[in-house]
Design a protein around this motif. Structure first.
Motif, PDB file in Angstrom:
ATOM      1  N   ASP A  55       0.989  -0.822   0.006  1.00 23.66           N
ATOM      2  CA  ASP A  55       0.125   0.205  -0.150  1.00 23.66           C
ATOM      3  C   ASP A  55       0.745   1.117  -0.811  1.00 23.66           C
ATOM      4  OD1 ASP A  55      -2.195  -1.847   0.319  1.00 23.66           O
ATOM      5  OD2 ASP A  55      -2.905  -1.094   1.959  1.00 23.66           O
ATOM      6  N   ARG A 110      -9.256  -3.176  -6.940  1.00 20.37           N
ATOM      7  CA  ARG A 110     -10.110  -2.695  -6.023  1.00 20.37           C
ATOM      8  C   ARG A 110      -8.264  -2.458  -4.758  1.00 20.37           C
ATOM      9  NH1 ARG A 110     -14.739  -2.410  -5.006  1.00 20.37           N
ATOM     10  NH2 ARG A 110     -15.809  -3.810  -6.104  1.00 20.37           N
ATOM     11  N   GLU A 113      -8.361   1.255  -5.006  1.00 19.39           N
ATOM     12  CA  GLU A 113      -9.228   1.762  -4.398  1.00 19.39           C
ATOM     13  C   GLU A 113      -8.923   1.733  -2.726  1.00 19.39           C
ATOM     14  OE1 GLU A 113     -13.533   1.617  -4.294  1.00 19.39           O
ATOM     15  OE2 GLU A 113     -13.206   0.598  -5.601  1.00 19.39           O
ATOM     16  N   HIS A 114      -8.345   0.741  -2.133  1.00 25.51           N
ATOM     17  CA  HIS A 114      -8.269   0.654  -0.845  1.00 25.51           C
ATOM     18  C   HIS A 114      -7.083   1.480  -0.371  1.00 25.51           C
ATOM     19  CE1 HIS A 114      -6.268  -1.624   2.982  1.00 25.51           C
ATOM     20  NE2 HIS A 114      -8.121  -0.664   3.039  1.00 25.51           N
ATOM     21  N   ARG A 117      -9.183   5.204  -0.687  1.00 25.51           N
ATOM     22  CA  ARG A 117     -10.027   5.665  -0.433  1.00 25.51           C
ATOM     23  C   ARG A 117      -9.158   5.603   1.633  1.00 25.51           C
ATOM     24  NH1 ARG A 117     -14.724   5.568  -1.746  1.00 25.51           N
ATOM     25  NH2 ARG A 117     -14.927   4.993  -4.050  1.00 25.51           N
ATOM     26  N   ALA A 118      -8.026   5.226   1.789  1.00 27.39           N
ATOM     27  CA  ALA A 118      -7.779   5.451   3.415  1.00 27.39           C
ATOM     28  C   ALA A 118      -7.163   6.334   3.631  1.00 27.39           C
ATOM     29  CB  ALA A 118      -6.131   3.959   3.270  1.00 27.39           C
TER      30      ALA A 118
END
Length: 186
Positions: A55, A110, A113-114, A117-118
């Motif tokens: 991430d 996805r 997106e995670h 969005r964090a």
């Protein structure tokens, strides 16, 4: 004779480049830190030395794009009219979609997106750009047009079937299309 030293940051940039290539090939979720290490010919701890997680790599890849969007929004907000703000935002969005066309492909993953969005600051940037395009007190039509414009612009820029179109031509086509799409909003 002294051993040549790699420029500061080059290892980090190599990790980002290898990760981007693997993300495009296998998706973000389908890419492990070990795969990135293998691509670079280094150990997994060497990758972890640069980034704590996958991430973190994703965020590092998209940060320059979000920084550019923030600059565009600042310019747009300084415009004296709503139409001027909308024009700056529209042309800026198209410019960024084309400039980052390899990267925008990942926005439909996805895991991307995670990671995005964090980050509240990333989400706020997208919301602000949409609000400028929609105008004050947007109705359903304005909201749908803005969503179609933003997602369509980035999707078209990222579409591998359109790789044969030069950046200049793609920019021109996307800007013309975006202007036509947003025309009903004034």
């Amino acid at each position: 004779m002294a051993k040549p030293v790699a420029p500061r940051g080059s290892a980090r940039e190599r990790v980002l480049q290898a990760a981007l290539e693997l993300f495009i090939e296998h998706s973000i979720g389908g890419t492990s830190m070990q795969m990135i290490a293998d691509r670079l010919g280094v150990s997994k701890p060497a990758v972890y030395y640069q980034f704590r997680s996958r991430d973190d790599i994703v965020v590092a890849l998209v940060e320059p794009m979000f920084d550019d969007i923030v600059r565009i929004i600042r310019i747009a907000e300084a415009m004296p009219t709503q139409q001027g703000s909308r024009d700056v935002t529209l042309s800026g969005v198209v410019e960024l979609a084309v400039r980052y066309r390899r990267l925008t492909f990942l926005f439909y993953d996805r895991a991307m997106e995670h990671a995005v969005r964090a980050r509240d600051d990333f989400m706020a940037v997208g919301d602000t750009a949409a609000a400028i395009l929609q105008g004050p007190e947007p109705d359903a039509t304005a909201r749908v047009i803005t969503t179609a414009l933003l997602s369509g612009t980035f999707t078209a820029a990222a579409d591998p079937k359109l790789e044969d179109i030069s950046d200049e031509e793609l920019h021109e086509i996307l800007l013309t299309t975006a202007r036509r799409l947003i025309e009903p909003l004034g």
